[in-house]
Design a protein around this motif. Structure first.
Motif, PDB file in Angstrom:
ATOM      1  N   ILE A  35       0.839  -1.205   0.000  1.00 40.29           N
ATOM      2  CA  ILE A  35       0.000   0.000   0.000  1.00 40.29           C
ATOM      3  C   ILE A  35       0.876   1.258   0.000  1.00 40.29           C
ATOM      4  O   ILE A  35       0.568   2.243  -0.679  1.00 40.29           O
ATOM      5  CB  ILE A  35      -0.968  -0.021   1.197  1.00 40.29           C
ATOM      6  N   ARG A  51      -3.863   6.582   2.744  1.00 46.91           N
ATOM      7  CA  ARG A  51      -4.261   5.318   3.358  1.00 46.91           C
ATOM      8  C   ARG A  51      -5.746   5.329   3.761  1.00 46.91           C
ATOM      9  O   ARG A  51      -6.471   4.362   3.559  1.00 46.91           O
ATOM     10  CB  ARG A  51      -3.363   5.102   4.583  1.00 46.91           C
ATOM     11  N   GLN A  55      -8.655   2.829   2.423  1.00 50.38           N
ATOM     12  CA  GLN A  55      -9.419   2.006   3.359  1.00 50.38           C
ATOM     13  C   GLN A  55     -10.925   2.216   3.186  1.00 50.38           C
ATOM     14  O   GLN A  55     -11.708   1.258   3.195  1.00 50.38           O
ATOM     15  CB  GLN A  55      -9.015   2.355   4.805  1.00 50.38           C
TER      16      GLN A  55
END
Ligand code: HQG
Length: 193
Positions: A35, A51, A55
């Motif tokens: 990631i 991030r 998510q």
């Protein structure tokens, strides 16, 4: 889904299924990538993601297209790949009696001769219900849903797999196992009505 989530989902589909090299990253054989590298590559190529956004896309995605590894460090698309580098080991499964494939009417003539082929992707994609298949077919024009005699295929030796989001995959579907749902289950090549 908000526009930002939708755009990010499309971007992730493009990178994680088809063109990872577009942002200078690589996928392993099971489709996974770090990631952190994905975020860095995306940001360098002018696609601002972080991030938290990734998510949210993974959590809210309508088709559960992406999965994050248990350690939280890697991400992959769970099906739909065209990139040669990836060959996911899907669990082989016994399919239900029937599965469905949505396509566009303009492809029917070719499908009636060749059966269903994977095209650019690694597998032919099939769903368990007609509604999903209709939406899939609409992407390419006037939709038509084909009903596949999946269990009969399986009994004749064709392999079926299921991705973790429930999408069914198989290598090909010969025309003899295909029926049009809009013609009272006439064979796919019965085009006279
Ligand atoms: C057609 C989406 C002519 C086939 C969906 C399809 C799905 C033929 C197109 C997933 C043919 C390929 C996959 C033949 C097949 N002659 N045309 N012999 N055999 N075709 O996009 O199944 O939203 O590669 O019917 O929901 O449409 O992206 O496959 O119309 O699950 O997550 O050739 O992609 O998922 O098109 O879609 P595609 P598909 P996502």
């Amino acid at each position: 889904m908000s526009n930002q989530l939708n755009d990010t989902s499309k971007f992730l589909s493009y990178i994680l299924r088809h063109e990872p090299q577009a942002i200078g990253i690589t996928l392993d054989g099971e489709g996974w990538t770090d990631i952190a590298a994905l975020i860095e590559g995306a940001n360098k190529s002018g696609n601002a993601i972080d991030r938290n956004l990734i998510q949210q896309v993974v959590n809210t995605n309508d088709k559960k297209r992406f999965a994050i590894s248990e350690d939280g460090l890697r991400i992959r698309a769970v099906q739909g790949h065209s990139t040669d580098n990836v060959s996911i080991t899907y669990p082989e499964k016994v399919p239900p009696e029937f599965l469905y494939h949505g396509t566009a009417t303009r492809f029917l003539e070719s499908i009636s001769q060749e059966g269903l082929r994977p095209g650019e992707r690694h597998y032919v994609h099939l769903s368990e219900n007609e509604q999903t298949a209709t939406v899939v077919g609409q992407r390419y024009g006037s939709p038509v849903v084909l009903k596949i005699e999946a269990l009969r295929m399986y009994r004749q030796g064709f392999k079926f797999f299921q991705a973790e989001n429930g999408v069914w995959l198989t290598g090909q579907v010969p025309p003899e196992f295909l029926n049009r749902t809009d013609l009272n289950q006439e064979p796919v090549n019965c085009r006279t009505r």
